[in-house]
Design a protein around this motif. Sequence first.
Motif, short mmCIF file in Angstrom:
data_model
loop_
_atom_site.label_atom_id
_atom_site.label_comp_id
_atom_site.label_asym_id
_atom_site.label_seq_id
_atom_site.Cartn_x
_atom_site.Cartn_y
_atom_site.Cartn_z
N GLY A 29 33.48 100.61 48.44
CA GLY A 29 35.45 99.62 48.10
C GLY A 29 35.61 98.93 48.51
N VAL A 30 34.30 97.93 49.40
CA VAL A 30 35.02 96.83 50.35
C VAL A 30 34.92 95.75 48.76
CG1 VAL A 30 33.50 95.17 51.71
CG2 VAL A 30 33.78 97.18 52.38
N SER A 31 35.90 94.29 49.25
CA SER A 31 35.48 94.13 48.73
C SER A 31 34.05 93.06 47.84
CB SER A 31 36.95 92.93 48.41
OG SER A 31 37.15 91.83 47.88
N LYS A 32 33.68 93.00 46.39
CA LYS A 32 33.04 92.15 46.42
C LYS A 32 33.24 90.50 47.01
CE LYS A 32 29.83 90.06 42.32
NZ LYS A 32 30.04 90.28 40.96
N ASP A 33 34.42 89.64 46.71
CA ASP A 33 34.91 88.17 47.17
C ASP A 33 34.12 88.14 48.72
OD1 ASP A 33 35.25 87.78 44.82
OD2 ASP A 33 37.36 87.97 45.04
N ALA A 34 34.86 89.11 49.67
CA ALA A 34 34.70 89.17 50.33
C ALA A 34 33.45 89.32 51.36
CB ALA A 34 35.83 90.07 51.70
N LEU A 35 32.32 89.38 50.69
CA LEU A 35 30.98 89.94 51.24
C LEU A 35 30.02 88.07 50.95
CD1 LEU A 35 29.73 93.28 49.58
CD2 LEU A 35 30.48 92.90 51.76
N ASP A 36 29.65 88.39 52.39
CA ASP A 36 29.12 86.60 52.76
C ASP A 36 28.04 86.87 51.53
OD1 ASP A 36 26.36 85.81 53.72
OD2 ASP A 36 27.22 86.08 55.36
N GLU A 37 27.25 85.77 50.65
CA GLU A 37 27.02 85.95 49.86
C GLU A 37 25.29 86.62 50.20
OE1 GLU A 37 26.48 81.50 49.41
OE2 GLU A 37 28.42 81.09 48.61
N LYS A 38 24.84 86.11 51.05
CA LYS A 38 23.54 86.96 51.39
C LYS A 38 22.98 88.81 51.17
CE LYS A 38 23.60 83.50 54.26
NZ LYS A 38 23.15 82.88 55.73
N SER A 39 24.64 88.88 51.76
CA SER A 39 25.17 90.62 51.54
C SER A 39 23.33 90.91 50.68
CB SER A 39 26.03 91.16 52.19
OG SER A 39 26.58 92.40 51.08
N PRO A 40 22.73 92.40 51.44
CA PRO A 40 21.91 92.64 50.11
C PRO A 40 22.66 93.96 49.44
CG PRO A 40 22.00 94.10 52.75
CD PRO A 40 23.04 92.43 53.16
N SER A 41 24.24 94.25 50.26
CA SER A 41 25.50 95.04 48.81
C SER A 41 25.53 94.04 47.87
CB SER A 41 26.46 95.02 50.09
OG SER A 41 26.09 96.33 51.03
N MET A 59 48.80 97.93 49.58
CA MET A 59 47.99 99.58 51.31
C MET A 59 47.28 99.84 50.41
SD MET A 59 50.26 101.68 52.72
CE MET A 59 50.28 103.25 52.98
N GLU A 60 46.11 99.02 51.31
CA GLU A 60 44.42 99.92 50.15
C GLU A 60 43.15 99.99 51.30
OE1 GLU A 60 42.34 97.86 47.24
OE2 GLU A 60 44.03 97.34 46.76
N LYS A 61 42.89 100.87 51.30
CA LYS A 61 41.69 101.06 52.82
C LYS A 61 41.10 100.28 52.68
CE LYS A 61 43.48 105.93 54.18
NZ LYS A 61 43.43 107.17 53.05
N MET A 62 40.18 99.71 53.25
CA MET A 62 39.04 99.09 53.75
C MET A 62 38.02 99.45 52.85
SD MET A 62 37.57 96.51 56.42
CE MET A 62 38.57 95.26 56.85
N ALA A 63 37.69 100.58 52.84
CA ALA A 63 36.56 101.38 52.42
C ALA A 63 37.18 102.84 52.91
CB ALA A 63 34.88 101.23 52.89
N GLN A 64 36.44 103.47 51.42
CA GLN A 64 36.71 104.72 51.39
C GLN A 64 35.75 105.94 51.14
OE1 GLN A 64 40.27 104.95 49.47
NE2 GLN A 64 40.88 106.77 49.31
N ALA A 65 35.26 106.83 51.93
CA ALA A 65 34.18 107.55 51.51
C ALA A 65 34.57 108.84 52.54
CB ALA A 65 32.92 106.83 51.94
N SER A 66 33.63 110.09 51.66
CA SER A 66 34.90 111.16 52.48
C SER A 66 33.62 112.13 53.36
CB SER A 66 34.91 112.60 52.00
OG SER A 66 34.31 112.61 50.54
N LYS A 67 32.54 112.11 52.74
CA LYS A 67 31.56 112.53 53.36
C LYS A 67 29.70 111.56 53.42
CE LYS A 67 30.33 116.83 53.25
NZ LYS A 67 29.88 117.65 52.15
N LEU A 68 29.92 110.49 54.51
CA LEU A 68 28.70 109.90 55.22
C LEU A 68 28.70 110.15 56.25
CD1 LEU A 68 30.61 106.64 54.14
CD2 LEU A 68 29.69 107.66 52.68
#
Lengths: 348, 790
Positions: free
Chosen positions: B127-139, B36-45
Amino acid sequence: MTLEEFKKISQEEINKANEEITTVSDEQTLNNFKGRFLGKKSHLTDFYASMRDVVKEEKKDFGIALNDLRAKLQSLFDEKEAAFRQAKLNARLEKEKVDITLPGYNNTLGSKHPFYAVVDDVTDFFLGLGYTVADGPEVESDRNNFELMNIPKDHPARDMQDSFSINDNTILRSHTSSVQARVLAAAQGKGPIKVICPGKVYRRDNDATHSHQFGQIEGLVISEDATFANLLETLTLLLRHLFGEKREVRFRPSFFPFTEPSVEADISCFECNGKGCSLCKHTGWIEILGSGMVNPNVLRINGFDDKKYQGFAFGIGIDRVAMLKYGIDDIKRFYTNDVQFIDQFRKE
Amino acid sequence: MLFSYKELSRLVDLSSFTPESLRERLTFAGFEVEGMEKMAQASKLVIGHILTCEAHPDSDHLHLLTVDCGSEGILDIVCGAPNARKDLKVIVALIGCELPALGETIKKGSIRGKESNGMCCSLLELGVSKDALDEKSPSLTGIEELPADAPVGEHNVLEYLALDDTILDINVLANRPDCLSYIGMAREISSLTGAKLNPVPEFKNTYKDEVISETLSEKCNRFDLLSIRNIVCKKETPLAIRRVLLANGVRSLDPIVDLGNYVMLLSGQPFNMYDADANASHKYVCRDDLEGKFTCFDGKEVDLIKGDLVICDGENQALCLAGVMAGDKASVTTSTKNIDVEAAIFYHANIRHTCNRLGMSSASSQLFAKERNPKMIEEALAILIDVLPEFFESYEVTSYHSDNKAETSKKPFEFSYETLNKRLGSSYTKEEIDAVLDAYRVNRVDENHLLAPIDRVDLNEQCDIDEEVFRYYPASKINPSLDHFPITHGELTPAQKMKKELRELLVSRGFEEILSFTLISEKEDQSIRVFNKDESYRIVNPMTKDHEIVRSDLLPSMIATINYNVAHQNGDLALYEISDIDTPKGNKLYLSIGLRGGKALSEKFKVREYDFFDMKGVIEAIFAKLGITPTRYRLAYSNNEQFHPKASADIFMGKDKVGTFGQLHPNFSKDKLLVAELDLGYLFNLKGLKTKFSSFNSYPMVRRDLSFKMNDKVTYAQLKKQILSIKNSYVKEVDYFDDFTDQFTGERFLGVSLLMGKEDGTLNDVEINSALEAVKNGIKANLGLTIRGE
């Protein structure tokens, strides 16, 4: 000599003897003492000789006094002699001193392998509940291993147990359920059956937590009214026997082709008592075994009337139980047989 | 399967749950939530807008930014991302923001002398998984670039990015293929908990029948085709749907591909999309009899064999490796305007065989391998039609055709409430059981019969309902007890008992028990055999050459174990193993023993090497324990080439060899090893002696020692037998006490002690002396041996 005179002389003799005994220092001087006070030429002997001159009325008392003197002198000698004997013995014992820290002879005791220690332990438990133990071959027919356990050819569940094949119809058994097929065949449709089948099993699986060879103890109970509640109680008793009376046991529904309903049994983690630690992956629970009510189809294809008979089955991983029970870090240790490993299970 | 909690919530009302409580409930209903994992996690954005971007004076890659963060003010931030630039909208982690993916909390800091009051983030840092990102994603190379219309000062950044989700990894067991989809899982949660299921679209066929699907294979019992024309795709797939794909580890490509993947996740039905303009025949045929080459959409070429399911066009040209991989012809591209959508059922075993043979796997093949339900195709198509507007600006569904040979309904089955309680040992009331039947949409056909809904392939007989009832009531209403448990007699068989006692004997004599692998290498298998020299079983699919043969003998493993220990600084070894042995000639139970080095023995602290007689002593003790007297077996120097010719023995009972023991031949093992192997199965089958008391002489016995000068021809056994056969010698027992060879003369003397006595009194000197004379004379006359010194 009157009695009065004798008592006085007698007292002098004792005083003298008391004084002299203190000078006795060895066997020679002890013998001298004996000659002087108790020997033929001693005063004592003379006193006995003088008895005949004692007047008749005093004879009895004189005799008593004389014997009393003799006893006192004798005891002086005896005490001293005993002391010498003891001293001599003590000296000898001192010479016989052993180094009690040296090891004893023939103290070597071997050890069971922890795998078999678990098998023995579980076997004893089930013998106590009236089960028998069934053995079977490891090279098995596909039919006994799979088909009669409700896993026909092309069943997706076969992917869960990738087995070693010898030819199209023969494999190395992937679980000891194959022995259950044999037990059911031998029973010819008649219960009750209460049996456990311990043994080695083989799967094409090899990583940090799996070995291509490992051990299972499968159990099978068939009767007209053995219930799911019986299964839950049996497993609760077993798991507390193996892991301690304080363990909590919980059951989770699961799926196996040969049982329905199926359950998996977990115990509360014995490392952290349920608080969560690395052993229980922070869940507080450790998964131990799978089980369930025998699927009616298994009864039917093995020649039993599923309207008349019901029962349960369970399977325990021997290596897994041993690893948990003894805190063994790697399943490979079971099969490399380093004696420094095996030696640790002497008590089991 | 992975599930987005947010997407599940869209399908079923989870307002009374949290991810944690849902996890708990599912776990006790047979759906173990393994992760069970949060898709992304950060408190003060906050969403920021870069107002200025200048190069850091003391660095060649750092930037000095001023970022407008709305109510947070304009912040100075030092940023290393190459894509940081003026006017970009960015994700800003404020001071105090916790970023679990980095294991960090953002602090006010100074980087090379310049103050920094926050951090611009990539999705990876959230915390987003690298594998799931689009190849062109600036992230992947810098910070995330938000759209120009992103609201500056917005604090709910994860929500804005649709990353405010939890991903559940639910272990769906083999009997519940219906739950390998969002709809299926939502339906299960609804049944289990009473949570309201949102309406699922229903399929209504209002289309023409223009493009034809046909199945010519028994292994495809349903083949449906839906045609969609004049498609104008949206610029990109909506964010919420891309996030569901992300949650399931599926990369978002273009709307047509995303459509197929998304509806497959929702419905559990795999689809294949064909470019309709590439198939002029307007016909699709499923076959399993094609052979030859097939080129996959990615250019990979594979060989087809009979049994591989293939979809062809009307000219028998293969378009798709059915259920596994699309082909290079008729695959959809970004310019596709007209598509034909295949929804079919391919038999799970064929798909598995094809995948295993070709080493291929896809999301579709994994679903087909787990068995799909033909009756679910309509629901899947209805969902597909329902979501089309999410992907396409405009389109037209024109045609539908179904070639359906699947059975159309489930069969009712017998059910009894009493049987359920008798089997479970429970006391569920009729009402409680009925509640479960209602929750799972199981119809009561009559008093004794039930009918399960079509989507539940696993509900076919009474025991399946027993399971549903057990799963439904979490805090189990079943009290563990041994009531009704059959009472039987439990005991080990004689052979099991003997095995147990032998193991105890060996352990008490200092032996360690070993457990070795049944599978050994061919070389090991052929290195040494005691009993049969025939072929061993061979594994046709071994994992390695080291474990390829089912051993026919235990000694290769014993010797390997000894060598392993010697190499690991354990030189003094006393080991044994008892194991079943399966050979083509039959099943055996063997015992192997190994001795190496030496240990402190009974003579005061004198350490000596093990020799032949240490091994022989163990063997004798085993035979004694099994009740086999020495007269029932005989020894002969072993003719096994792997053994020392003069310091090893075969053990025979009648004509049967039951074991071999002794030293290994130096040519075979340079290290001095003593080993033994016994056929325990044979020994356990012998009729053991019954233990029976016999009277013994209670008069004192006399012991006299004699030392015989030996020659080569006479053995101790012969000498002993001869002494015992001499008449009137009063000798009751003969025992060996010394074996001495004179260093200088080479003469060998054997010391034996004679135990003499008679039943009716004590022997006198005259009797003893005359008896000794009789022994001496007898031995001299029959064996030619004299007494030492005479």
